[in-house]
Motif scaffolding. Sequence first.
Motif, PDB file in Angstrom:
ATOM      1  N   ALA A  87       0.828  -1.197   0.000  1.00 53.42           N
ATOM      2  CA  ALA A  87       0.000   0.000   0.000  1.00 53.42           C
ATOM      3  C   ALA A  87       0.865   1.250   0.000  1.00 53.42           C
ATOM      4  O   ALA A  87       1.982   1.266   0.529  1.00 53.42           O
ATOM      5  N   ALA A  88       0.343   2.312  -0.603  1.00 53.35           N
ATOM      6  CA  ALA A  88       1.029   3.606  -0.606  1.00 53.35           C
ATOM      7  C   ALA A  88       0.776   4.318   0.735  1.00 53.35           C
ATOM      8  O   ALA A  88      -0.297   4.182   1.315  1.00 53.35           O
ATOM      9  N   PRO A  89       1.737   5.102   1.235  1.00 55.41           N
ATOM     10  CA  PRO A  89       3.095   5.237   0.722  1.00 55.41           C
ATOM     11  C   PRO A  89       3.932   3.996   1.025  1.00 55.41           C
ATOM     12  O   PRO A  89       3.645   3.261   1.983  1.00 55.41           O
ATOM     13  N   PHE A  90       4.960   3.759   0.184  1.00 54.60           N
ATOM     14  CA  PHE A  90       5.801   2.580   0.354  1.00 54.60           C
ATOM     15  C   PHE A  90       7.216   2.940  -0.051  1.00 54.60           C
ATOM     16  O   PHE A  90       7.471   3.362  -1.180  1.00 54.60           O
ATOM     17  N   ASN A  91       8.137   2.799   0.892  1.00 53.15           N
ATOM     18  CA  ASN A  91       9.558   3.028   0.641  1.00 53.15           C
ATOM     19  C   ASN A  91      10.265   1.712   0.923  1.00 53.15           C
ATOM     20  O   ASN A  91      10.199   1.194   2.039  1.00 53.15           O
ATOM     21  N   PHE A  92      10.934   1.142  -0.075  1.00 49.96           N
ATOM     22  CA  PHE A  92      11.464  -0.215   0.088  1.00 49.96           C
ATOM     23  C   PHE A  92      12.517  -0.291   1.188  1.00 49.96           C
ATOM     24  O   PHE A  92      12.546  -1.269   1.952  1.00 49.96           O
ATOM     25  N   ALA A  93      13.364   0.708   1.305  1.00 49.22           N
ATOM     26  CA  ALA A  93      14.377   0.678   2.362  1.00 49.22           C
ATOM     27  C   ALA A  93      13.721   0.696   3.735  1.00 49.22           C
ATOM     28  O   ALA A  93      14.082  -0.079   4.629  1.00 49.22           O
ATOM     29  N   ASP A  94      12.741   1.566   3.916  1.00 48.14           N
ATOM     30  CA  ASP A  94      12.033   1.622   5.194  1.00 48.14           C
ATOM     31  C   ASP A  94      11.301   0.309   5.462  1.00 48.14           C
ATOM     32  O   ASP A  94      11.252  -0.160   6.604  1.00 48.14           O
ATOM     33  N   ARG A 110      22.985   3.297  10.350  1.00 49.46           N
ATOM     34  CA  ARG A 110      23.872   3.783   9.288  1.00 49.46           C
ATOM     35  C   ARG A 110      23.087   4.114   8.014  1.00 49.46           C
ATOM     36  O   ARG A 110      23.435   5.050   7.288  1.00 49.46           O
ATOM     37  N   THR A 111      22.047   3.348   7.731  1.00 48.26           N
ATOM     38  CA  THR A 111      21.212   3.640   6.566  1.00 48.26           C
ATOM     39  C   THR A 111      20.567   5.014   6.701  1.00 48.26           C
ATOM     40  O   THR A 111      20.560   5.821   5.755  1.00 48.26           O
ATOM     41  N   ARG A 112      20.024   5.310   7.868  1.00 47.14           N
ATOM     42  CA  ARG A 112      19.363   6.603   8.073  1.00 47.14           C
ATOM     43  C   ARG A 112      20.377   7.751   8.076  1.00 47.14           C
ATOM     44  O   ARG A 112      20.078   8.854   7.624  1.00 47.14           O
ATOM     45  N   ARG A 113      21.577   7.496   8.587  1.00 43.60           N
ATOM     46  CA  ARG A 113      22.633   8.517   8.540  1.00 43.60           C
ATOM     47  C   ARG A 113      23.084   8.752   7.090  1.00 43.60           C
ATOM     48  O   ARG A 113      23.361   9.887   6.694  1.00 43.60           O
ATOM     49  N   MET A 114      23.162   7.671   6.310  1.00 40.91           N
ATOM     50  CA  MET A 114      23.538   7.799   4.907  1.00 40.91           C
ATOM     51  C   MET A 114      22.513   8.638   4.166  1.00 40.91           C
ATOM     52  O   MET A 114      22.860   9.495   3.346  1.00 40.91           O
ATOM     53  N   ALA A 115      21.240   8.392   4.447  1.00 44.86           N
ATOM     54  CA  ALA A 115      20.174   9.177   3.823  1.00 44.86           C
ATOM     55  C   ALA A 115      20.331  10.662   4.160  1.00 44.86           C
ATOM     56  O   ALA A 115      20.226  11.530   3.283  1.00 44.86           O
ATOM     57  N   ALA A 116      20.594  10.953   5.428  1.00 43.36           N
ATOM     58  CA  ALA A 116      20.767  12.345   5.848  1.00 43.36           C
ATOM     59  C   ALA A 116      21.984  12.974   5.187  1.00 43.36           C
ATOM     60  O   ALA A 116      21.958  14.145   4.768  1.00 43.36           O
ATOM     61  N   ALA A 117      23.068  12.193   5.054  1.00 43.82           N
ATOM     62  CA  ALA A 117      24.290  12.723   4.453  1.00 43.82           C
ATOM     63  C   ALA A 117      24.078  13.076   2.989  1.00 43.82           C
ATOM     64  O   ALA A 117      24.575  14.105   2.508  1.00 43.82           O
ATOM     65  N   LEU A 118      23.356  12.255   2.252  1.00 47.90           N
ATOM     66  CA  LEU A 118      23.099  12.541   0.846  1.00 47.90           C
ATOM     67  C   LEU A 118      22.269  13.810   0.695  1.00 47.90           C
ATOM     68  O   LEU A 118      22.562  14.665  -0.158  1.00 47.90           O
ATOM     69  N   LEU A 119      21.240  13.935   1.521  1.00 44.21           N
ATOM     70  CA  LEU A 119      20.401  15.137   1.435  1.00 44.21           C
ATOM     71  C   LEU A 119      21.184  16.384   1.835  1.00 44.21           C
ATOM     72  O   LEU A 119      21.049  17.447   1.212  1.00 44.21           O
ATOM     73  N   SER A 120      22.034  16.246   2.853  1.00 45.93           N
ATOM     74  CA  SER A 120      22.829  17.397   3.297  1.00 45.93           C
ATOM     75  C   SER A 120      23.841  17.815   2.241  1.00 45.93           C
ATOM     76  O   SER A 120      24.231  18.994   2.175  1.00 45.93           O
ATOM     77  N   SER A 121      24.279  16.857   1.419  1.00 48.03           N
ATOM     78  CA  SER A 121      25.257  17.184   0.377  1.00 48.03           C
ATOM     79  C   SER A 121      24.604  17.886  -0.809  1.00 48.03           C
ATOM     80  O   SER A 121      25.298  18.308  -1.737  1.00 48.03           O
ATOM     81  N   GLY A 122      23.281  17.998  -0.794  1.00 49.17           N
ATOM     82  CA  GLY A 122      22.584  18.716  -1.855  1.00 49.17           C
ATOM     83  C   GLY A 122      21.891  17.837  -2.871  1.00 49.17           C
ATOM     84  O   GLY A 122      21.269  18.348  -3.809  1.00 49.17           O
ATOM     85  N   VAL A 123      21.980  16.507  -2.724  1.00 49.45           N
ATOM     86  CA  VAL A 123      21.277  15.608  -3.639  1.00 49.45           C
ATOM     87  C   VAL A 123      19.792  15.654  -3.303  1.00 49.45           C
ATOM     88  O   VAL A 123      19.397  15.521  -2.140  1.00 49.45           O
ATOM     89  N   ARG A 124      18.968  15.831  -4.324  1.00 47.69           N
ATOM     90  CA  ARG A 124      17.533  15.951  -4.110  1.00 47.69           C
ATOM     91  C   ARG A 124      16.802  14.665  -4.496  1.00 47.69           C
ATOM     92  O   ARG A 124      17.356  13.793  -5.160  1.00 47.69           O
ATOM     93  N   ARG A 125      15.567  14.600  -4.071  1.00 47.67           N
ATOM     94  CA  ARG A 125      14.743  13.430  -4.343  1.00 47.67           C
ATOM     95  C   ARG A 125      14.702  13.119  -5.844  1.00 47.67           C
ATOM     96  O   ARG A 125      14.558  14.013  -6.672  1.00 47.67           O
ATOM     97  N   LEU A 144      20.585   1.332   0.438  1.00 48.46           N
ATOM     98  CA  LEU A 144      19.343   1.550   1.192  1.00 48.46           C
ATOM     99  C   LEU A 144      19.241   2.989   1.694  1.00 48.46           C
ATOM    100  O   LEU A 144      18.139   3.550   1.771  1.00 48.46           O
ATOM    101  N   GLY A 145      20.379   3.605   2.015  1.00 50.14           N
ATOM    102  CA  GLY A 145      20.343   4.989   2.457  1.00 50.14           C
ATOM    103  C   GLY A 145      19.821   5.917   1.373  1.00 50.14           C
ATOM    104  O   GLY A 145      19.026   6.824   1.640  1.00 50.14           O
TER     105      GLY A 145
END
Length: 542
Positions: free
Chosen positions: A10-17, A47-62, A81-82
Amino acid sequence: MDSPVVAVPAAPFNFADHLLQRNRERGDKAAFIDDHGVMSYASLADRTRRMAAALLSSGVRREERVVLLMHDCSDWPVAFLGAIYAGVIPVPPSTLLRPNDYAYMLSHSRAKAAIVSAPLFPALQAALKSGPHEVETVIISGAHGASGSGALSSGALSSGASGTDAHPLERLLESEPPLAACAPTNPDDPGFWLYSSGSTGSPKATVHSHANPYWTAQLYGARVLGVREDDVCFSAAKLFFAYGLGNALTFPLSAGATVMLMSERPAPDTVFKRWRGVSGVQPTVFFGAPTGYAAMLASAALPSRHQVALRLASSAGEALPRETGERFASHFHCDLIDEIGSTEMLHIYLSNRPGDVRYGTSGRPVPGYAVELRGEDGRPVADGEIGELYVRGPSAAIMYWRDRARSRDTFQGEWTRTGDKYARSADGYYTYAGRSDDMLKVGGMYVSPFEVEATLMQHTSVLEAAVIGVVDAEGLAKSKAFVVLKPGAHATAMELKSFVKDRLAPYKYPRMIEFVSELPKTATGKIQRFKLRERELRKSAR
């Protein structure tokens, strides 16, 4: 299509989560064992959640892309997964390619960042320098342990018109708090890309959704393989392959199992070392390709059945010779199940079953998938006749990125055209009968004969070349080149093999070379590869 045996996510669905939530009660259990130690499920989640935060902080967008040029290690699933957790699109290319290949992928994907294993950093740096790209950030896994790590610390890379910042992955993870919530993606949103070879050698970017790995885990990993929480999964096929991604991430993490990762090439001795145990743990499910199984069975160091803990082995990538499967099963008292899948379908759709193996066949359709064999007129063929394999199922890719023509040719409504030819027995088992195009599958990896021919013809002594697939004494596919030299020119087979290795990914070089005075051609000058194949078949029948 057969009715799916599990509910649509069902939506919403994020495979990593989805994977992190499935394992939230297994915090202390080992998720990954690599060459450097053990990573628990709790550490994976953090570490997955930290990786996600690091990518967003570096300026990579959805939905922007990040290339993952990484050897198999515990940082690989963290990066993959991050990115997905953040709604960013990970793109993991093969680690066996050359800088010019990576330059194409960086430009084609318009990647904004790259995550790279320290030993592969020079190849990435060369790719960044050799062509246009949009990469702004490079994150280096293992930089702290690499020799000459000063060159791998934070700093600017020379990359043409723009500067590219490089950062050690560990330092970024330590500096970022875990991202509180995943991106609110939907099942059909793009989740990740996988590059696959094209018939002209031009890679195709296969776009998969968040739901696709969910389907392969439920329909194949759970329902056919029966991967369990107490399993230890070990895949010789690397994570950048669609096959390896399912084996060493999607299936075991969906079941709460443990994964053993190996950064080395899967030679018999390195595989046997893991089979005998790492950190007191032995694999119970192994995934490989026929070439690897044949090499292991031929090795003097082959372990006895009492030295391993295998309960199941899987083979894909190319057709498994009957003798290889039977010898493995007899030696280890363990089923070796042959199957076929594709990057376009993400994983397996035809398979033998544990306890129901018919060696020499690819088995029967996986529940939830429908297959059809069609003749040249597009109509289904009768049992026993050879037809091109089409498959229909929920894990089909969305498209090839920026390639409308090839997308239309492959993804035809609900059906995916595989390019493989098969025959079906009266009781529903499918036997491989080759390819519909001239693509070769050597060691489980596609090789374009046109690309190899074009490279051979760059040699100053070569006038013409034709490359075909031949079958060796063990029933495995090998590439063979027929070469016509220019008048008065000279070259050796070893020289031409080295020439190709220096210009293409090493696995693409022709294993055999035969010098001939001319190549068979049509009246219009087109090389008749089928005549070369017929000649080889006659020779092998003598």
